[in-house]
Design an enzyme around this catalytic site. Structure first.
Site, PDB file in Angstrom:
ATOM      1  CB  THR A 134      45.734 -12.115   7.648  1.00 59.94           C
ATOM      2  OG1 THR A 134      45.611 -13.169   6.699  1.00 59.94           O
ATOM      3  CG2 THR A 134      44.685 -11.065   7.297  1.00 59.94           C
ATOM      4  CG  ASP A 135      48.595 -14.952   3.927  1.00 61.11           C
ATOM      5  OD1 ASP A 135      47.485 -15.011   4.488  1.00 61.11           O
ATOM      6  OD2 ASP A 135      49.214 -15.973   3.555  1.00 61.11           O
ATOM      7  CD  GLU A 136      42.891 -15.563   5.068  1.00 61.99           C
ATOM      8  OE1 GLU A 136      41.719 -15.352   4.747  1.00 61.99           O
ATOM      9  OE2 GLU A 136      43.236 -16.436   5.886  1.00 61.99           O
ATOM     10  CE1 TYR A 160      40.558 -12.340   9.892  1.00 64.29           C
ATOM     11  CE2 TYR A 160      41.406 -13.473   7.943  1.00 64.29           C
ATOM     12  CZ  TYR A 160      41.607 -12.944   9.201  1.00 64.29           C
ATOM     13  OH  TYR A 160      42.859 -12.998   9.781  1.00 64.29           O
ATOM     14  CE  LYS A 164      43.665  -8.744  10.838  1.00 60.81           C
ATOM     15  NZ  LYS A 164      43.907  -8.524  12.306  1.00 60.81           N
TER      16      LYS A 164
HETATM   17  P1  NAD Z   1      41.591 -16.023  17.478  1.00 62.70           P
HETATM   18  O1  NAD Z   1      40.236 -15.923  16.878  1.00 62.70           O
HETATM   19  O2  NAD Z   1      42.077 -17.357  17.931  1.00 62.70           O
HETATM   20  O3  NAD Z   1      41.712 -15.043  18.723  1.00 62.70           O
HETATM   21  C1  NAD Z   1      41.227 -13.744  18.705  1.00 62.70           C
HETATM   22  C2  NAD Z   1      41.212 -13.220  20.137  1.00 62.70           C
HETATM   23  O4  NAD Z   1      40.749 -11.864  20.111  1.00 62.70           O
HETATM   24  C3  NAD Z   1      40.274 -13.997  21.056  1.00 62.70           C
HETATM   25  O5  NAD Z   1      40.912 -14.239  22.291  1.00 62.70           O
HETATM   26  C4  NAD Z   1      39.092 -13.055  21.232  1.00 62.70           C
HETATM   27  O6  NAD Z   1      38.435 -13.207  22.480  1.00 62.70           O
HETATM   28  C5  NAD Z   1      39.765 -11.698  21.125  1.00 62.70           C
HETATM   29  N1  NAD Z   1      38.842 -10.637  20.687  1.00 62.70           N
HETATM   30  C6  NAD Z   1      37.936 -10.698  19.668  1.00 62.70           C
HETATM   31  N2  NAD Z   1      37.271  -9.533  19.586  1.00 62.70           N
HETATM   32  C7  NAD Z   1      37.788  -8.711  20.540  1.00 62.70           C
HETATM   33  C8  NAD Z   1      37.526  -7.380  20.934  1.00 62.70           C
HETATM   34  N3  NAD Z   1      36.587  -6.636  20.320  1.00 62.70           N
HETATM   35  N4  NAD Z   1      38.235  -6.855  21.952  1.00 62.70           N
HETATM   36  C9  NAD Z   1      39.175  -7.590  22.594  1.00 62.70           C
HETATM   37  N5  NAD Z   1      39.445  -8.865  22.279  1.00 62.70           N
HETATM   38  C10 NAD Z   1      38.771  -9.420  21.254  1.00 62.70           C
HETATM   39  O7  NAD Z   1      42.579 -15.397  16.388  1.00 62.70           O
HETATM   40  P2  NAD Z   1      44.088 -15.755  16.083  1.00 62.70           P
HETATM   41  O8  NAD Z   1      44.119 -16.847  15.096  1.00 62.70           O
HETATM   42  O9  NAD Z   1      44.828 -15.883  17.352  1.00 62.70           O
HETATM   43  O10 NAD Z   1      44.532 -14.426  15.324  1.00 62.70           O
HETATM   44  C11 NAD Z   1      45.112 -13.337  16.037  1.00 62.70           C
HETATM   45  C12 NAD Z   1      45.442 -12.233  15.057  1.00 62.70           C
HETATM   46  O11 NAD Z   1      46.344 -12.728  14.065  1.00 62.70           O
HETATM   47  C13 NAD Z   1      44.219 -11.715  14.280  1.00 62.70           C
HETATM   48  O12 NAD Z   1      44.347 -10.330  14.145  1.00 62.70           O
HETATM   49  C14 NAD Z   1      44.321 -12.411  12.932  1.00 62.70           C
HETATM   50  O13 NAD Z   1      43.735 -11.629  11.915  1.00 62.70           O
HETATM   51  C15 NAD Z   1      45.826 -12.501  12.772  1.00 62.70           C
HETATM   52  N6  NAD Z   1      46.309 -13.615  11.933  1.00 62.70           N
HETATM   53  C16 NAD Z   1      45.868 -14.888  12.162  1.00 62.70           C
HETATM   54  C17 NAD Z   1      46.384 -15.935  11.403  1.00 62.70           C
HETATM   55  C18 NAD Z   1      45.978 -17.362  11.643  1.00 62.70           C
HETATM   56  O14 NAD Z   1      46.373 -18.252  10.860  1.00 62.70           O
HETATM   57  N7  NAD Z   1      45.233 -17.677  12.682  1.00 62.70           N
HETATM   58  C19 NAD Z   1      47.329 -15.665  10.399  1.00 62.70           C
HETATM   59  C20 NAD Z   1      47.745 -14.334  10.206  1.00 62.70           C
HETATM   60  C21 NAD Z   1      47.231 -13.334  10.992  1.00 62.70           C
HETATM   61  P1  TYD Z   2      41.095 -22.159   7.654  1.00 63.93           P
HETATM   62  O1  TYD Z   2      41.857 -22.980   8.635  1.00 63.93           O
HETATM   63  O2  TYD Z   2      39.687 -21.794   7.953  1.00 63.93           O
HETATM   64  O3  TYD Z   2      41.976 -20.847   7.383  1.00 63.93           O
HETATM   65  P2  TYD Z   2      41.823 -19.734   6.209  1.00 63.93           P
HETATM   66  O4  TYD Z   2      40.477 -19.825   5.615  1.00 63.93           O
HETATM   67  O5  TYD Z   2      42.028 -18.470   6.966  1.00 63.93           O
HETATM   68  O6  TYD Z   2      42.922 -20.025   5.238  1.00 63.93           O
HETATM   69  O7  TYD Z   2      41.112 -22.919   6.256  1.00 63.93           O
HETATM   70  C1  TYD Z   2      42.337 -23.338   5.669  1.00 63.93           C
HETATM   71  C2  TYD Z   2      42.000 -23.946   4.329  1.00 63.93           C
HETATM   72  O8  TYD Z   2      41.287 -25.173   4.546  1.00 63.93           O
HETATM   73  C3  TYD Z   2      41.084 -23.082   3.475  1.00 63.93           C
HETATM   74  O9  TYD Z   2      41.463 -23.223   2.115  1.00 63.93           O
HETATM   75  C4  TYD Z   2      39.699 -23.676   3.709  1.00 63.93           C
HETATM   76  C5  TYD Z   2      39.989 -25.138   3.943  1.00 63.93           C
HETATM   77  N1  TYD Z   2      39.071 -25.846   4.870  1.00 63.93           N
HETATM   78  C6  TYD Z   2      38.546 -27.086   4.492  1.00 63.93           C
HETATM   79  O10 TYD Z   2      38.794 -27.599   3.389  1.00 63.93           O
HETATM   80  N2  TYD Z   2      37.734 -27.733   5.394  1.00 63.93           N
HETATM   81  C7  TYD Z   2      37.422 -27.190   6.602  1.00 63.93           C
HETATM   82  O11 TYD Z   2      36.634 -27.808   7.377  1.00 63.93           O
HETATM   83  C8  TYD Z   2      37.978 -25.934   6.974  1.00 63.93           C
HETATM   84  C9  TYD Z   2      37.657 -25.303   8.296  1.00 63.93           C
HETATM   85  C10 TYD Z   2      38.814 -25.290   6.073  1.00 63.93           C
END
Ligand code: NAD
Ligand code: TYD
Length: 354
Positions: A134-136, A160, A164
């Site tokens: 992630t960019d975070e 989080y 990561k």
């Molecule tokens: P998500 O929470 O929707 O899905 C995570 C999946 O991993 C789930 O299916 C869960 O069951 C599985 N999981 C959790 N712990 C596990 C373990 N110990 N062993 C096996 N499986 C396990 O997450 P996502 O949003 O799909 O993110 C996927 C990846 O992308 C993550 O690594 C996250 O850090 C990264 N990422 C997410 C975003 C975003 O905006 N969602 C952006 C950049 C990077």
């Molecule tokens: P989120 O979707 O949780 O992603 P991330 O924290 O990984 O960026 O949140 C996106 C942005 O929206 C973040 O600045 C937090 C804000 N947010 C709200 O304002 N209200 C909400 O109910 C949630 C879940 C997030």
């Protein structure tokens, strides 16, 4: 040939598996722990498809991973599995440490042993471990700072992002120390189909339709850089095919938006596609609530390395992607009903009770 995907029942992982099998006959072994965020329903269209082998398990289970690697002989392992929600990491960081750090470590150890056992240099050189991050990890920007590039210092601010960041460092170290052929992608905020409704965009779509408040943390002026999930998946495929070993690639769509603007956009699209019975805008449901602890102010991704080196471009703008996303939630009521029930509902009720 086969690939092994972890976390393929989650939001991004399931989109990746579906896209992969739509474009290739190369089988996918999909290992997922099915935490609250893992949903096999995301993969329902693959039922009976021999190319998809689902395995219920943990990336931290070294014996299971080793067995799967020997049995299926994947040419690549793609690690999507993680605990992914910042708010949950604030309320309870332990699972984040366990899966994102310890789990990734065990996965890397099993993969290293498998990779070491290859009989030829060609096999060893052709193998890939792609870590999805992630960019975070780069921390928070001011309004005037340039977007994050791959050379930015790591300054994670939430449990989080810290977990990561630690996993990214382990992946880097396995390349530097052992020569494991790794690739890392650091992507901005994703949105799209199958997004679990604890995150801002799906939460607000579903809350709007259910007549609930749309909670905006603080002043709603925090900025995120949004990318349609299918574009993230295409970037990962591109990096897997052509990324230089040991390199990090930032992934983003040049779509910076303040949270309040995102939610207002959602409301306008819903006003058009499914107007409220009383004729008022869904934006009247917006409610400002207490800010998130340690809330990062701005994320922005400079994706020019990926664009220049590997010729990647996102297919969607925020405007086209968000419309598709809202339409998807309107068209997939059974998925929404199932995900809005059971354990998740209990968790949400508890959250808002405090
Ligand atoms: P998500 O929470 O929707 O899905 C995570 C999946 O991993 C789930 O299916 C869960 O069951 C599985 N999981 C959790 N712990 C596990 C373990 N110990 N062993 C096996 N499986 C396990 O997450 P996502 O949003 O799909 O993110 C996927 C990846 O992308 C993550 O690594 C996250 O850090 C990264 N990422 C997410 C975003 C975003 O905006 N969602 C952006 C950049 C990077
Ligand atoms: P989120 O979707 O949780 O992603 P991330 O924290 O990984 O960026 O949140 C996106 C942005 O929206 C973040 O600045 C937090 C804000 N947010 C709200 O304002 N209200 C909400 O109910 C949630 C879940 C997030």
């Amino acid at each position: 040939m086969t690939i092994l995907v972890t976390g393929g029942a989650g939001f991004i992982g399931s989109n990746f598996v579906l896209d992969w099998l739509a474009g290739s006959d190369e089988p996918v072994v999909n290992l997922d722990k099915l935490t609250y965020a893992g949903n096999k329903e995301n993969l329902a269209s693959l039922e009976g498809d021999q190319r998809h082998i689902f395995v219920h398990g943990d990336i931290g289970d070294a014996a299971l991973i080793s067995r799967l690697l020997v049995e299926h002989k994947p040419r690549a392992v793609l690690n999507f599995a993680a605990e992914s929600h910042v708010d949950r990491s604030i309320h309870g960081p332990e699972d984040f440490i366990q899966t994102n750090i310890v789990g990734t470590f065990h996965l890397l150890e099993s993969v290293r042993a498998y990779w070491n056992a290859f009989s030829s240099d060609t096999e060893r050189n052709d193998f890939r471990f792609l870590h999805v991050s992630t960019d975070e990890v780069y921390g928070s920007l001011s309004r005037t700072d340039p977007a994050f590039s791959e050379t930015n210092r790591y300054e994670p601010n939430s449990p989080y992002s810290a977990s990561k960041a630690a996993s990214d460092h382990l992946v880097r170290a396995y390349h530097h120390t052992y020569g494991l052929p790794v690739l890392t992608t650091n992507c901005s905020n994703n949105y799209g189909p199958y997004h679990f409704p604890e995150k801002l965009i799906p939460l607000c779509i579903l809350n709007a339709l259910q007549g609930k408040d749309l909670p905006i943390y603080g002043d709603g002026q925090q900025i995120r850089d949004w990318l349609y999930v299918k574009d993230h998946c295409s970037a990962i495929r591109r990096v897997l095919e052509g990324g230089r070993l040991g390199e990090v690639y930032n992934v983003g769509g040049w779509n910076e938006k303040a949270n309040l603007d995102v939610v207002n956009d959602l409301c306008s699209i819903l006003d058009e596609l499914q107007p409220r019975a009383d004729g008022n805008s869904y934006s009247t449901q917006i409610s400002f609530v207490k800010d998130r602890a340690g809330h990062d102010r701005r994320y922005a991704i400079d994706a020019s390395k990926l664009e220049k080196e590997l010729g990647w471009k996102p297919a969607e703008t925020f405007e086209t992607g968000i419309r598709k996303t809202v339409q998807w939630y309107l068209d997939n009521q059974p998925w929404v009903d199932n995900i809005s029930s059971g354990a998740y509902k209990d968790w949400v009720n508890k959250q808002y009770a405090v």
